[in-house]
Write a protein that holds these residues in place. Structure first.
Motif, mmCIF file in Angstrom:
data_model
loop_
_atom_site.group_PDB
_atom_site.id
_atom_site.type_symbol
_atom_site.label_atom_id
_atom_site.label_comp_id
_atom_site.label_asym_id
_atom_site.label_seq_id
_atom_site.Cartn_x
_atom_site.Cartn_y
_atom_site.Cartn_z
ATOM 1 N N GLY A 44 4.618 54.888 83.694
ATOM 2 C CA GLY A 44 3.623 55.749 84.359
ATOM 3 C C GLY A 44 4.271 56.971 84.986
ATOM 4 N N VAL A 45 5.378 56.755 85.674
ATOM 5 C CA VAL A 45 6.091 57.891 86.288
ATOM 6 C C VAL A 45 6.565 58.850 85.194
ATOM 7 C CG1 VAL A 45 8.234 58.549 87.472
ATOM 8 C CG2 VAL A 45 6.786 56.731 88.420
ATOM 9 N N ILE A 46 7.142 58.297 84.131
ATOM 10 C CA ILE A 46 7.640 59.157 83.046
ATOM 11 C C ILE A 46 6.469 59.901 82.396
ATOM 12 C CG2 ILE A 46 8.851 59.170 80.814
ATOM 13 C CD1 ILE A 46 10.368 56.653 81.920
ATOM 14 N N GLY A 47 5.335 59.189 82.262
ATOM 15 C CA GLY A 47 4.124 59.800 81.694
ATOM 16 C C GLY A 47 3.599 60.969 82.527
ATOM 17 N N HIS A 48 3.966 61.001 83.792
ATOM 18 C CA HIS A 48 3.586 62.126 84.644
ATOM 19 C C HIS A 48 4.281 63.421 84.187
ATOM 20 C CE1 HIS A 48 2.451 64.282 88.276
ATOM 21 N NE2 HIS A 48 3.724 64.620 88.436
ATOM 22 N N TYR A 49 5.455 63.244 83.597
ATOM 23 C CA TYR A 49 6.236 64.419 83.168
ATOM 24 C C TYR A 49 6.083 64.716 81.676
ATOM 25 C CZ TYR A 49 8.338 63.907 87.734
ATOM 26 O OH TYR A 49 8.516 63.819 89.079
ATOM 27 N N PHE A 50 5.907 63.649 80.899
ATOM 28 C CA PHE A 50 5.833 63.832 79.440
ATOM 29 C C PHE A 50 4.643 63.053 78.890
ATOM 30 C CE2 PHE A 50 10.273 64.240 80.772
ATOM 31 C CZ PHE A 50 10.550 65.519 80.306
ATOM 32 N N ASN A 51 3.769 63.740 78.173
ATOM 33 C CA ASN A 51 2.522 63.136 77.682
ATOM 34 C C ASN A 51 2.732 62.034 76.654
ATOM 35 O OD1 ASN A 51 0.818 64.836 79.188
ATOM 36 N ND2 ASN A 51 1.141 66.487 77.699
ATOM 37 N N ASN A 52 3.759 62.218 75.819
ATOM 38 C CA ASN A 52 3.993 61.243 74.744
ATOM 39 C C ASN A 52 5.451 61.363 74.285
ATOM 40 O OD1 ASN A 52 4.131 63.579 73.056
ATOM 41 N ND2 ASN A 52 1.895 63.560 72.961
ATOM 42 N N ARG A 53 5.787 60.576 73.290
ATOM 43 C CA ARG A 53 7.182 60.528 72.852
ATOM 44 C C ARG A 53 7.673 61.889 72.342
ATOM 45 N NH1 ARG A 53 9.937 58.866 67.792
ATOM 46 N NH2 ARG A 53 12.100 58.598 68.473
ATOM 47 N N GLN A 54 6.838 62.568 71.548
ATOM 48 C CA GLN A 54 7.225 63.869 70.996
ATOM 49 C C GLN A 54 7.540 64.858 72.135
ATOM 50 O OE1 GLN A 54 7.903 64.785 68.036
ATOM 51 N NE2 GLN A 54 7.723 67.024 67.991
ATOM 52 N N ASP A 55 6.690 64.808 73.166
ATOM 53 C CA ASP A 55 6.851 65.667 74.335
ATOM 54 C C ASP A 55 8.176 65.343 75.063
ATOM 55 O OD1 ASP A 55 5.810 67.679 75.899
ATOM 56 O OD2 ASP A 55 4.729 66.313 77.235
ATOM 57 N N LEU A 56 8.481 64.061 75.131
ATOM 58 C CA LEU A 56 9.736 63.618 75.753
ATOM 59 C C LEU A 56 10.938 64.118 74.943
ATOM 60 C CD1 LEU A 56 11.230 61.726 77.822
ATOM 61 C CD2 LEU A 56 10.907 59.879 76.158
ATOM 62 N N LEU A 58 11.011 66.674 72.991
ATOM 63 C CA LEU A 58 11.063 68.126 73.184
ATOM 64 C C LEU A 58 11.729 68.445 74.531
ATOM 65 C CD1 LEU A 58 10.137 70.496 71.451
ATOM 66 C CD2 LEU A 58 7.907 70.397 72.568
ATOM 67 N N GLY A 59 11.444 67.645 75.533
ATOM 68 C CA GLY A 59 12.139 67.777 76.815
ATOM 69 C C GLY A 59 13.642 67.602 76.631
ATOM 70 N N GLY A 60 14.010 66.637 75.786
ATOM 71 C CA GLY A 60 15.430 66.396 75.496
ATOM 72 C C GLY A 60 16.066 67.592 74.807
ATOM 73 N N LEU A 61 15.337 68.206 73.880
ATOM 74 C CA LEU A 61 15.842 69.405 73.192
ATOM 75 C C LEU A 61 16.100 70.522 74.200
ATOM 76 C CD1 LEU A 61 16.282 71.074 70.483
ATOM 77 C CD2 LEU A 61 13.905 71.807 70.768
ATOM 78 N N ARG A 62 15.122 70.725 75.113
ATOM 79 C CA ARG A 62 15.255 71.822 76.093
ATOM 80 C C ARG A 62 16.389 71.545 77.063
ATOM 81 N NH1 ARG A 62 8.694 72.349 76.063
ATOM 82 N NH2 ARG A 62 8.699 73.586 74.156
ATOM 83 N N ARG A 63 16.556 70.297 77.412
ATOM 84 C CA ARG A 63 17.681 69.927 78.275
ATOM 85 C C ARG A 63 18.996 70.171 77.526
ATOM 86 N NH1 ARG A 63 20.507 70.204 82.421
ATOM 87 N NH2 ARG A 63 21.811 68.413 82.929
ATOM 88 N N ALA A 64 19.040 69.827 76.246
ATOM 89 C CA ALA A 64 20.251 70.044 75.442
ATOM 90 C C ALA A 64 20.577 71.540 75.377
ATOM 91 C CB ALA A 64 20.055 69.483 74.032
ATOM 92 N N ALA A 65 19.551 72.353 75.183
ATOM 93 C CA ALA A 65 19.760 73.808 75.113
ATOM 94 C C ALA A 65 20.279 74.322 76.458
ATOM 95 C CB ALA A 65 18.453 74.502 74.740
ATOM 96 N N GLU A 66 19.757 73.765 77.548
ATOM 97 C CA GLU A 66 20.187 74.167 78.894
ATOM 98 C C GLU A 66 21.656 73.787 79.119
ATOM 99 O OE1 GLU A 66 17.701 73.642 82.912
ATOM 100 O OE2 GLU A 66 18.663 71.769 82.324
ATOM 101 N N ILE A 67 22.015 72.566 78.703
ATOM 102 C CA ILE A 67 23.404 72.108 78.847
ATOM 103 C C ILE A 67 24.354 73.035 78.085
ATOM 104 C CG2 ILE A 67 25.016 70.263 78.156
ATOM 105 C CD1 ILE A 67 22.729 68.249 78.804
ATOM 106 N N LEU A 68 23.970 73.397 76.873
ATOM 107 C CA LEU A 68 24.831 74.275 76.063
ATOM 108 C C LEU A 68 24.914 75.676 76.666
ATOM 109 C CD1 LEU A 68 23.986 73.215 72.408
ATOM 110 C CD2 LEU A 68 26.200 73.029 73.569
ATOM 111 N N ALA A 69 23.783 76.189 77.168
ATOM 112 C CA ALA A 69 23.793 77.531 77.769
ATOM 113 C C ALA A 69 24.671 77.536 79.022
ATOM 114 C CB ALA A 69 22.364 77.970 78.100
ATOM 115 N N GLU A 70 24.575 76.469 79.827
ATOM 116 C CA GLU A 70 25.416 76.376 81.027
ATOM 117 C C GLU A 70 26.895 76.293 80.647
ATOM 118 O OE1 GLU A 70 22.110 74.071 83.853
ATOM 119 O OE2 GLU A 70 23.841 72.970 83.073
#
Lengths: 215, 215
Positions: A44-56, A58-70
Motif C-alpha cells: 500500500g505504501v509503495i502503491g502511494h508512489y507507484f501505480n503499478n509494476r511498469q510505473d515502478l 520506470l521509477g527505477g530507470l529514472r533513478r538509474a539515470a540520476e545515479i549516472l548523472a551524479e
C-alpha cells in the motif's frame, strides 16, 4: 504526532531497493511485492508512489539515470581529461552489482523506447546527457594535450558511448564478452588508440589511468 | 493434383514479409494479421508455420540472423582484409530499410534474452558467429599487413561488434546519432585508428574502402 515523510526521499529509497533486486535477480523478479518484502514497507505504501509494476520500473530507470548523472558530475569535478573520460564511460559497464542494475534497467527500456515515443524521448535525453559529459571530458583532454586537437569531440563521444553500451549489452547476453570486459578495459584501449595520434612521448601510457576506481 | 509446397521456402517468404513490415512500421505493427494482409496468404496458412505472434517474431529473428550470416559468408568470399572487415561490421548498421528491420528485430529480442535463458543462448550463438567472421577478416588484414600484427583479433572483434551494435541501438533511439551515422562511418574511423599503428605509408587511406556498397 506523525513523523513528516520526505516523499522524494522515500521514492528514491524504494527505487534503490528495486535496483538491488534487479542487480541480484534480474528485471523479472522486480515486482511491487518483492520490493515490499525486502524493504518492510507495505505494498500500500509503495502503491502511494507507484501505480503499478511498469510505473515502478520506470521509477527505477529514472533513478538509474540520476545515479549516472551524479556520477558524471562528480567525475568531472574531481578528475581531469582522460582519467575523467574513462570514469564516465566505465560508469555503466556492468562490472559490479550496482552497474549491473543500471544496465539491466536501461536495456529493458531501450527495447520499449523503440516502440513508444514518450519513452524514446526520455531515453534520448539520457543519451544526450551522457554524450555531453563525455564530450566535455574529451575537450578537457584536448586542452591538456592528452588527445589530438583535430578530433571532433562530439563524434568521438557518440562512438565511445556506443562502444561502452554495445559491449555492456553483449556482456549480458554472452559470458565470453563479460569475461573479456573483466580482463581488459576496451574504453582504455580505444582511448589510447586516439592518443596514439600524438607525437611520440605525449601519448598516454596504458597504466597511467589504472588507479582510479569506478565510484 | 495439388502443387507441392516447399515449406522451408514458404516459411522464409513469410519471414521476409514480416521483416518488410518491421522495417516500414516497426515491431508493434508486425502481426500475423498484417503479414496475411500483405502477403495474400490466409492467417490459417501462416498459422501452419507459426503458432502465434511471438513465434512469428522469433521466425523473423532467425531469418534476420540467416541474412546476416549469408552476408558475412559472401563478404568473406568476395572481399579481403579491411574491406571485408568494414562490410561485415556495417552489415547491421540501420542505414537502409533492410538493415533497419534486422536491427529492430534483434534489439527487440536482446531485451527478452536478458530474462529468458533459451533465447539468451540463441542470441549468444549469433553474436559468436558475428565475432568469428570479424575475427577472420582481422586476421586476413593482419596477414596482408593492413593491420598491426600485435593486435589480438578476438578482442578487437568483440570491441568492433560492440561499437557497431551500440551505435545502431542508439541511432534507433536518438536521431542525432542516426544523422551522425549517415554522415560518417564510425567503423571506418576506428579501423583507421588501428591501422595508424603501422609505419607511415602503410596505413589504410580513409577513401580506399568507400566503393563497396553494403549488400
Amino acid at each position: 504526532m506523525p513523523r513528516l515523510v520526505d516523499h522524494n526521499e522515500r521514492r528514491r529509497q524504494i527505487c534503490d531497493v528495486l535496483l538491488d533486486i534487479v542487480s541480484e535477480a534480474g528485471i523479472g523478479a522486480a515486482t511491487i511485492r518483492e520490493v515490499a518484502d525486502r524493504s518492510g514497507w507495505s505494498t500500500g505504501v509503495i502503491g502511494h508512489y507507484f501505480n503499478n509494476r511498469q510505473d515502478l520500473l520506470l521509477g527505477g530507470l529514472r533513478r538509474a539515470a540520476e545515479i549516472l548523472a551524479e556520477h558524471n558530475t562528480r567525475v568531472l569535478k574531481t578528475l581531469e581529461g582522460i582519467a575523467a573520460l574513462e570514469q564516465i564511460l566505465e560508469g555503466s559497464i556492468p562490472l559490479d552489482k550496482r552497474r549491473l542494475a543500471l544496465c539491466r534497467i536501461f536495456f529493458f527500456f531501450y527495447a520499449e523506447g523503440m516502440t513508444e515515443e514518450d519513452l524514446r524521448q526520455e531515453l534520448e535525453s539520457y543519451l544526450l546527457g551522457w554524450r555531453k559529459s563525455v564530450t566535455r571530458a574529451i575537450r578537457d583532454a584536448q586542452a591538456q594535450g592528452d588527445l589530438p586537437a583535430e578530433l571532433d569531440p562530439k563524434r568521438i563521444a557518440a562512438d565511445l558511448v556506443g562502444l561502452a553500451d554495445g559491449l555492456s549489452i553483449h556482456s549480458l547476453l554472452d559470458p565470453r564478452v563479460m569475461a573479456q570486459l573483466r580482463e581488459h578495459s576496451p574504453v582504455r584501449f580505444w582511448i589510447r588508440r586516439l592518443a596514439a595520434g600524438l607525437p611520440a612521448g605525449e601519448a598516454v601510457e596504458p597504466t597511467q589511468a589504472k588507479n582510479y576506481a569506478v565510484v
